[in-house]
Design an enzyme around this catalytic site. Structure first.
Site, PDB file in Angstrom:
ATOM      1  N   VAL A   9       3.751  -1.298  -4.637  1.00  0.00           N
ATOM      2  CA  VAL A   9       2.770  -0.615  -3.811  1.00  0.00           C
ATOM      3  C   VAL A   9       3.296   0.764  -3.474  1.00  0.00           C
ATOM      4  CG1 VAL A   9       1.582  -0.623  -1.584  1.00  0.00           C
ATOM      5  CG2 VAL A   9       1.905  -2.759  -2.844  1.00  0.00           C
ATOM      6  N   ASP A  69       8.233   6.481  -2.427  1.00  0.00           N
ATOM      7  CA  ASP A  69       9.465   6.317  -3.201  1.00  0.00           C
ATOM      8  C   ASP A  69      10.478   5.417  -2.512  1.00  0.00           C
ATOM      9  OD1 ASP A  69       8.495   8.079  -5.205  1.00  0.00           O
ATOM     10  OD2 ASP A  69       9.103   9.799  -3.970  1.00  0.00           O
ATOM     11  N   ARG A  70       9.974   4.514  -1.685  1.00  0.00           N
ATOM     12  CA  ARG A  70      10.816   3.541  -0.962  1.00  0.00           C
ATOM     13  C   ARG A  70      11.787   4.209   0.019  1.00  0.00           C
ATOM     14  NH1 ARG A  70       7.130   1.102  -3.034  1.00  0.00           N
ATOM     15  NH2 ARG A  70       7.285  -0.971  -3.959  1.00  0.00           N
ATOM     16  N   LEU A  71      11.515   5.471   0.391  1.00  0.00           N
ATOM     17  CA  LEU A  71      12.351   6.140   1.383  1.00  0.00           C
ATOM     18  C   LEU A  71      11.740   5.854   2.762  1.00  0.00           C
ATOM     19  CD1 LEU A  71      14.934   7.844   1.083  1.00  0.00           C
ATOM     20  CD2 LEU A  71      13.510   9.880   1.462  1.00  0.00           C
TER      21      LEU A  71
END
Length: 235
Positions: free
Chosen positions: A16, A213-215
């Site tokens: 996602v 970006d999963r940050l």
């Protein structure tokens, strides 16, 4: 050995993209969850109440549903979803059977973790703390607010114990209803002795906000000796 399935799924592709304007919630894509949002005493309460209200406004299904983690006497962890029924400075409360699997685990190890997974808003909140039973008057007040059908079910159920089949369960509930004047009767159903409330005395709270970006953004509040410490955590 490769797992076998009649319907193989590409789990690696189930990704996602967080941080979109459509799902970022009231904080908006350009506003990042920050340690400065943890204010008050305790510092998690105001933000949690705001996020919970926003989950309700966003029509998240069962916005007060939380995953409760416990550890049994055998040292094995277990999780299940329970409805939160109280939030305040003393902590977070829920109600269940004292002799259920989670009730027995809490008797052996009176600690729990709680997770509110508001994924549609790109948010999660995690709590940890010691657990105690609430007073009988608190249990009674909540019991009185429950629908009669829910009272009958709770009075009937030997929660977590095996039963032969659905028909046996429904028959037992019917017997309880008849004992107290029927499903539409006016005879009060007492709080069963095996049922009541628990209070999680929160000593750690973490707020999670999904980002591109999963940050992701993570902030936490941890209670120490007479004080709360707050910090940003790496994703």
């Amino acid at each position: 050995m490769e797992p076998r399935s009649e319907h193989p799924l590409d789990l690696a592709a189930m990704r996602v993209g967080y941080g979109s304007a459509a799902t970022a919630g009231a904080d908006g894509v350009a506003v990042h969850l920050d340690v400065s949002w943890l204010t008050g005493d305790p510092p998690w309460l105001e933000l949690f109440e705001r996020w919970l209200a926003e989950a309700v406004a966003a029509t998240i299904p069962e916005p007060n549903a939380m995953v409760v983690g416990t550890v049994g006497a055998d040292g094995r962890p277990a999780t299940r979803t329970v409805l939160c029924k109280g939030v305040g400075a003393p902590g977070i409360s829920f109600f269940t059977g004292y002799e259920s699997a989670k009730g027995l685990a809490l008797a052996a190890n009176p600690v729990a973790s709680l997770t509110f997974p508001w994924i549609a808003l790109e948010r999660q909140v995690h709590f940890r703390g010691r657990v105690t039973r609430v007073g009988a008057e608190v249990t009674q007040a909540y019991w009185d607010s429950r629908p009669r059908g829910s009272q009958i079910s709770a009075y009937t159920s030997a929660q977590s114990q095996p039963i032969a089949d659905r028909a046996a369960l429904e028959a037992a509930a019917q017997r309880t209803a008849e004992r107290f004047g029927g499903i539409d009767g006016d005879r009060p159903i007492p709080v069963p002795p095996h049922w009541g409330g628990y209070l999680v005395d929160v000593d750690r709270a973490e707020f999670w906000q999904g980002r591109a970006d999963r940050l992701h953004n993570r902030v936490c509040a941890v209670r120490g000796e007479g004080r709360w410490d707050t910090a940003r955590l790496q994703p």
